[in-house]
Design an enzyme around this catalytic site. Structure first.
Site, short mmCIF file in Angstrom:
data_model
loop_
_atom_site.label_atom_id
_atom_site.label_comp_id
_atom_site.label_asym_id
_atom_site.label_seq_id
_atom_site.Cartn_x
_atom_site.Cartn_y
_atom_site.Cartn_z
CG HIS A 1 -5.96 -2.54 0.66
ND1 HIS A 1 -5.27 -2.10 -0.44
CD2 HIS A 1 -5.38 -1.92 1.72
CE1 HIS A 1 -4.32 -1.26 -0.08
NE2 HIS A 1 -4.36 -1.13 1.23
CB SER B 1 -0.97 -0.05 1.18
OG SER B 1 -2.03 0.83 1.01
CG ASP C 1 -6.89 -2.71 -3.35
OD1 ASP C 1 -7.40 -1.85 -2.60
OD2 ASP C 1 -5.68 -2.77 -3.59
#
Length: 282
Positions: free
Chosen positions: A262, A139, A235
């Site tokens: 995610h 991320s 996601d």
């Protein structure tokens, strides 16, 4: 996520009590796998090493945790770092970089550059080849890995990138995945906007040191290290990562785990996705 989002906005207004609570809740170290040792190299760098590799040269992966640049820690990525070291493919150096909003861009990025310098300067001690230093992250950590590798200070010093569902644009990207998965899939659009605002601070969100996906394709194809990008099919960031990989051309190999959401690197519950990610990284 609503509570976390509110805590980030309050911290930007000067009240960090809620965000500090979120940070403490995410600051749990995962037990080490059998055959892996860990030790602090400095107050902000932790080395994970296969016990059988003592004294033997291995590649080194510098790993940057996720958490929207605002939370997460050297502990929150410990499950992945330990699991990768257990594969025997690399030593892993986890980085505790400064967090926003107290330390907005470029503070965290500067810490990541310093980690690259440390690993290269201590290559003999760490038993690594300076031509085999890789960076990775999930991320926001993936965002920092790309920005670090392409920085003037580190360009050409990072051999490979390993990215898990990276942020490549610190703006609402208006993509199909942003709309479809913007609520209830581990990373809601509201908290992503708060993350972006906290990290960007007074800078320009379209600065390509922040929104690395806005770099020209020819720049990515010329300077991006060989990259593995592992995406989650469910996601909000899926499509911006897909665009980034396409613009990078042959420099990027993208693997999508279609049923994953995610957070599978740092939050338990998606074991198949996690184990696949470890295998691909190794």
């Amino acid at each position: 996520q609503r509570r976390q989002t509110e805590a980030i906005w309050r911290a930007m207004a000067g009240d960090s009590r809620g965000l500090d609570s979120v940070r403490r809740s995410r600051d749990t170290e995962w037990p080490l796998p059998e055959g892996v040792s860990a030790r602090m190299l400095s107050p902000t760098l932790r080395l994970y090493e296969p016990a059988e590799a003592a004294g033997r040269e291995l590649p080194t992966l510098i790993y940057l945790h996720g958490g929207g640049w605002t939370f997460g820690s050297i502990n929150s990525c410990s499950r992945f770092c330990g699991a990768l070291a257990a594969r025997g493919a690399a030593r892993v150096v986890a980085v505790d970089y400064r967090l926003a909003p107290e330390n907005p861009f470029p503070a965290g990025l500067e810490d990541c550059k310093a980690a690259v310098r440390y690993v290269i300067d201590h290559a003999e001690e760490l038993k690594t080849d300076t031509a085999a230093v890789a960076m990775g992250g999930d991320s926001s950590g993936g965002n920092l890995a790309v920005a670090t590798a392409l920085s003037a200070e580190c360009r050409g010093r990072v051999a490979k990138l390993v990215l898990f569902y990276p942020v490549t644009q610190a703006v609402a990207d208006s993509s199909a995945s942003w709309s479809e998965f913007g609520r209830g899939f581990g990373l809601d659009s509201d908290i992503m906007k708060a993350f972006d605002s906290a990290y960007v601070g007074m800078a320009d969100a379209k600065d390509t040191r922040i929104s690395v996906g806005l770099l020209p394709a020819d720049t990515l194809r010329a300077w991006l290290p060989q990259t593995l990008l592992v995406a989650a099919g469910r996601d909000i960031l899926r499509d911006q990562g897909k665009d980034f990989a396409a613009r990078a051309g042959r420099k990027a190999r993208r693997e999508e785990l279609p049923e994953a959401a995610h957070l599978f690197i740092t939050v338990p519950g998606q074991d198949e996705a996690f184990n696949t990610a470890v295998r691909l990284a190794a």
